[in-house]
Design an enzyme around this catalytic site. Structure first.
Site, PDB file in Angstrom:
ATOM      1  N   GLU A  44      -4.464   3.389   6.297  1.00  0.00           N
ATOM      2  CA  GLU A  44      -4.338   3.150   4.852  1.00  0.00           C
ATOM      3  C   GLU A  44      -4.995   4.305   4.085  1.00  0.00           C
ATOM      4  O   GLU A  44      -4.495   4.758   3.057  1.00  0.00           O
ATOM      5  CB  GLU A  44      -5.010   1.818   4.491  1.00  0.00           C
ATOM      6  CG  GLU A  44      -4.915   1.489   3.017  1.00  0.00           C
ATOM      7  CD  GLU A  44      -5.319   0.057   2.697  1.00  0.00           C
ATOM      8  OE1 GLU A  44      -5.024  -0.859   3.493  1.00  0.00           O
ATOM      9  OE2 GLU A  44      -5.925  -0.151   1.631  1.00  0.00           O
ATOM     10  N   SER A  79     -10.714  -0.719   3.571  1.00  0.00           N
ATOM     11  CA  SER A  79      -9.867  -0.891   4.762  1.00  0.00           C
ATOM     12  C   SER A  79      -9.371   0.463   5.247  1.00  0.00           C
ATOM     13  O   SER A  79      -8.711   1.187   4.499  1.00  0.00           O
ATOM     14  CB  SER A  79      -8.653  -1.761   4.424  1.00  0.00           C
ATOM     15  OG  SER A  79      -9.095  -3.040   4.054  1.00  0.00           O
ATOM     16  N   ARG A 117       0.831  -1.232   0.000  1.00  0.00           N
ATOM     17  CA  ARG A 117       0.000   0.000   0.000  1.00  0.00           C
ATOM     18  C   ARG A 117       0.857   1.271   0.000  1.00  0.00           C
ATOM     19  O   ARG A 117       0.527   2.262   0.658  1.00  0.00           O
ATOM     20  CB  ARG A 117      -0.975   0.018   1.193  1.00  0.00           C
ATOM     21  CG  ARG A 117      -1.906  -1.142   1.251  1.00  0.00           C
ATOM     22  CD  ARG A 117      -2.795  -1.297   0.003  1.00  0.00           C
ATOM     23  NE  ARG A 117      -3.456  -2.582   0.065  1.00  0.00           N
ATOM     24  CZ  ARG A 117      -2.994  -3.674  -0.581  1.00  0.00           C
ATOM     25  NH1 ARG A 117      -1.920  -3.625  -1.352  1.00  0.00           N
ATOM     26  NH2 ARG A 117      -3.615  -4.821  -0.485  1.00  0.00           N
TER      27      ARG A 117
HETATM   28  C1  LIG Z   1     -15.440  -1.015  -0.666  1.00  0.00           C
HETATM   29  C2  LIG Z   1     -13.952  -0.826  -0.890  1.00  0.00           C
HETATM   30  C3  LIG Z   1     -13.130  -1.933  -1.016  1.00  0.00           C
HETATM   31  C4  LIG Z   1     -11.751  -1.770  -1.234  1.00  0.00           C
HETATM   32  N1  LIG Z   1     -10.962  -2.881  -1.354  1.00  0.00           N
HETATM   33  C5  LIG Z   1      -9.646  -2.730  -1.586  1.00  0.00           C
HETATM   34  C6  LIG Z   1      -8.794  -3.872  -1.752  1.00  0.00           C
HETATM   35  O1  LIG Z   1      -9.221  -5.008  -1.729  1.00  0.00           O
HETATM   36  N2  LIG Z   1      -7.472  -3.662  -1.977  1.00  0.00           N
HETATM   37  C7  LIG Z   1      -6.946  -2.411  -2.036  1.00  0.00           C
HETATM   38  O2  LIG Z   1      -5.735  -2.284  -2.247  1.00  0.00           O
HETATM   39  N3  LIG Z   1      -7.716  -1.322  -1.870  1.00  0.00           N
HETATM   40  C8  LIG Z   1      -9.048  -1.444  -1.661  1.00  0.00           C
HETATM   41  N4  LIG Z   1      -9.829  -0.337  -1.493  1.00  0.00           N
HETATM   42  C9  LIG Z   1      -9.214   0.997  -1.478  1.00  0.00           C
HETATM   43  C10 LIG Z   1      -9.114   1.687  -2.852  1.00  0.00           C
HETATM   44  O3  LIG Z   1     -10.092   1.199  -3.765  1.00  0.00           O
HETATM   45  C11 LIG Z   1      -7.723   1.546  -3.437  1.00  0.00           C
HETATM   46  O4  LIG Z   1      -6.745   2.094  -2.587  1.00  0.00           O
HETATM   47  C12 LIG Z   1      -7.620   2.224  -4.811  1.00  0.00           C
HETATM   48  O5  LIG Z   1      -6.392   1.890  -5.391  1.00  0.00           O
HETATM   49  C13 LIG Z   1      -7.749   3.751  -4.726  1.00  0.00           C
HETATM   50  O6  LIG Z   1      -7.938   4.222  -6.042  1.00  0.00           O
HETATM   51  P1  LIG Z   1      -8.749   5.555  -6.326  1.00  0.00           P
HETATM   52  O7  LIG Z   1      -8.665   5.786  -7.780  1.00  0.00           O
HETATM   53  O8  LIG Z   1     -10.105   5.514  -5.745  1.00  0.00           O
HETATM   54  O9  LIG Z   1      -7.857   6.617  -5.553  1.00  0.00           O
HETATM   55  P2  LIG Z   1      -8.372   7.851  -4.700  1.00  0.00           P
HETATM   56  O10 LIG Z   1      -9.081   7.372  -3.494  1.00  0.00           O
HETATM   57  O11 LIG Z   1      -9.057   8.820  -5.570  1.00  0.00           O
HETATM   58  O12 LIG Z   1      -6.961   8.454  -4.245  1.00  0.00           O
HETATM   59  C14 LIG Z   1      -6.118   7.739  -3.350  1.00  0.00           C
HETATM   60  C15 LIG Z   1      -4.754   8.444  -3.347  1.00  0.00           C
HETATM   61  O13 LIG Z   1      -4.183   8.273  -4.634  1.00  0.00           O
HETATM   62  C16 LIG Z   1      -3.887   9.536  -5.224  1.00  0.00           C
HETATM   63  N5  LIG Z   1      -4.167   9.419  -6.659  1.00  0.00           N
HETATM   64  C17 LIG Z   1      -5.284   8.925  -7.252  1.00  0.00           C
HETATM   65  N6  LIG Z   1      -5.154   8.967  -8.600  1.00  0.00           N
HETATM   66  C18 LIG Z   1      -3.938   9.508  -8.845  1.00  0.00           C
HETATM   67  C19 LIG Z   1      -3.216   9.812 -10.044  1.00  0.00           C
HETATM   68  N7  LIG Z   1      -3.707   9.588 -11.258  1.00  0.00           N
HETATM   69  N8  LIG Z   1      -1.994  10.359  -9.926  1.00  0.00           N
HETATM   70  C20 LIG Z   1      -1.445  10.610  -8.694  1.00  0.00           C
HETATM   71  N9  LIG Z   1      -2.083  10.335  -7.541  1.00  0.00           N
HETATM   72  C21 LIG Z   1      -3.305   9.788  -7.624  1.00  0.00           C
HETATM   73  C22 LIG Z   1      -4.797  10.527  -4.533  1.00  0.00           C
HETATM   74  O14 LIG Z   1      -4.260  11.838  -4.547  1.00  0.00           O
HETATM   75  C23 LIG Z   1      -4.875   9.944  -3.119  1.00  0.00           C
HETATM   76  O15 LIG Z   1      -3.776  10.352  -2.356  1.00  0.00           O
HETATM   77  C24 LIG Z   1     -11.204  -0.472  -1.288  1.00  0.00           C
HETATM   78  C25 LIG Z   1     -12.057   0.641  -1.173  1.00  0.00           C
HETATM   79  C26 LIG Z   1     -13.415   0.479  -0.979  1.00  0.00           C
HETATM   80  C27 LIG Z   1     -14.295   1.697  -0.869  1.00  0.00           C
END
Ligand SMILES: Cc1cc2nc3c(=O)[nH]c(=O)nc-3n(C[C@H](O)[C@H](O)[C@H](O)COP(=O)(O)OP(=O)(O)OC[C@H]3O[C@@H](n4cnc5c(N)ncnc54)[C@H](O)[C@@H]3O)c2cc1C
Length: 309
Positions: free
Chosen positions: A302, A232, A182
């Site tokens: 996280e 998480s 992570r």
């Molecule tokens: C129901 C649920 C289940 C989940 N299960 C998992 C799981 O099984 N495994 C897991 O690893 N995660 C899980 N997650 C967490 C999440 O989906 C992951 O961490 C995912 O990778 C975040 O992606 P996002 O596009 O939503 O990022 P965001 O939430 O929009 O951003 C997260 C971080 O990444 C940065 N960011 C986003 N896009 C960019 C970009 N293009 N360039 C630079 N920085 C960027 C943002 O600034 C922020 O700091 C879960 C979340 C939920 C709500």
């Protein structure tokens, strides 16, 4: 009340400039509409670029004019605080959506949703991204977080990512991105933006891969709370699971305002509707302190916290 007044004076001063520089953005846009947790104050300006060119142009304009920029993917791993985000917020989920597949090589824009990428690659008989079916965020967010599930992680399949950094676009190889549990190098460089990512996958049987995805989805449906959350909240402590330790500390069902430690899965803090970031932060702190006091275990967050209090 006082914070609201200060906020409106601040944004009046800046919105004229933002409107001139980013005419297609939305202004004072509530970010709770764009986060999985359904929490978050307003963005001064929210831009959803339709192409990588538009994204890079916006980043360059912001850089040239000294405007702070926050990039969101799907908003599935962020807690946007109640004061919202000053300057420019760029959201990429679904709008930056291009995927190219050539033999076993896949190139996906930063806004492509991970479950959609899992389906697209499995359907073409390419193995390796099935784990992504359970991760609701984007390709960019997955690089940032080295997202993973069911024993697979982004680091296992990612070949490179195109990063906008210091006014130029650079292709960084997997090894240069410092991907670990992570974590990626982007955590140390908040002004870097993932534009697109390249993956190298292995040949596989499309029907078997799709069956694997269905199995992962069933597991997820049976074990996850249905109310809005960020997934998480805490990372795994060494040799243990955050859900287990939070439950062992007696915290299931603990509630502050509209935010509750889920009785279904204790590492999910769920929003019962209209929840505030301030309450989520208080509950995160309460969980951390109680687990430390009762079990001597240090939990690390996280979820990424952005924006103003
Ligand atoms: C129901 C649920 C289940 C989940 N299960 C998992 C799981 O099984 N495994 C897991 O690893 N995660 C899980 N997650 C967490 C999440 O989906 C992951 O961490 C995912 O990778 C975040 O992606 P996002 O596009 O939503 O990022 P965001 O939430 O929009 O951003 C997260 C971080 O990444 C940065 N960011 C986003 N896009 C960019 C970009 N293009 N360039 C630079 N920085 C960027 C943002 O600034 C922020 O700091 C879960 C979340 C939920 C709500």
């Amino acid at each position: 009340m006082q914070t609201d007044t200060r906020y409106s004076i601040f944004s009046c001063m800046h919105n004229g400039t933002l409107q001139r520089l980013f005419p297609t953005a939305k202004f004072d846009e509530p970010l709770r509409r764009y986060t999985a947790w359904k929490i978050g104050g307003p963005a001064d300006a929210l831009l959803e670029p339709r192409s990588i060119e538009e994204l890079v142009a916006a980043l360059e304009t912001a850089r040239a004019n000294g405007i702070p920029t926050t990039v969101l993917g799907g908003g599935t791993n962020v807690l946007v605080r109640d004061g919202g985000i000053r300057g420019l917020t760029i959201r990429l989920a679904k709008v930056l959506n291009n995927v190219e597949i050539s033999e076993n090589r896949v190139v996906a824009d930063a806004g492509v949703l991970y479950p959609a990428l899992a389906n697209a690659t499995a359907g073409r008989g390419l193995a390796g991204l099935e784990f992504a079916t359970g991760i609701p965020g984007t390709v960019g967010g997955a690089v940032y977080m080295n997202a993973g599930a069911y024993g697979g992680e982004t680091v296992d399949v990612l070949a490179w990512a195109d990063i906008y950094r210091d006014g130029r676009v650079e292709r960084m190889a997997n090894a240069e991105l410092d991907l670990s549990y992570r974590h990626s190098i982007l955590h140390e460089h908040p002004d870097w933006t993932v534009l697109r990512a390249g993956y190298v996958l292995k040949p596989g049987d499309a029907e078997e891969l799709k069956a694997r995805i269905r199995k992962f989805r069933m597991q997820r449906m049976n074990g996850s709370p249905s109310k809005p959350s960020c997934g998480s909240t805490f990372k795994r402590p060494p040799g243990d699971f955050p859900g287990r330790v939070i439950e062992a500390a007696g915290l299931k069902g603990t509630r502050i305002g509209q935010i509750e430690v889920s009785p279904v899965h204790a590492n999910y803090l769920v929003n019962h509707g209209g929840g505030a970031a301030d309450d989520a932060l208080k509950l995160i702190e309460l969980v951390r302190e109680t687990v430390r006091e009762k079990l001597g275990i240090e939990l690390e967050q996280e979820v990424r916290v952005v924006g103003e209090p």
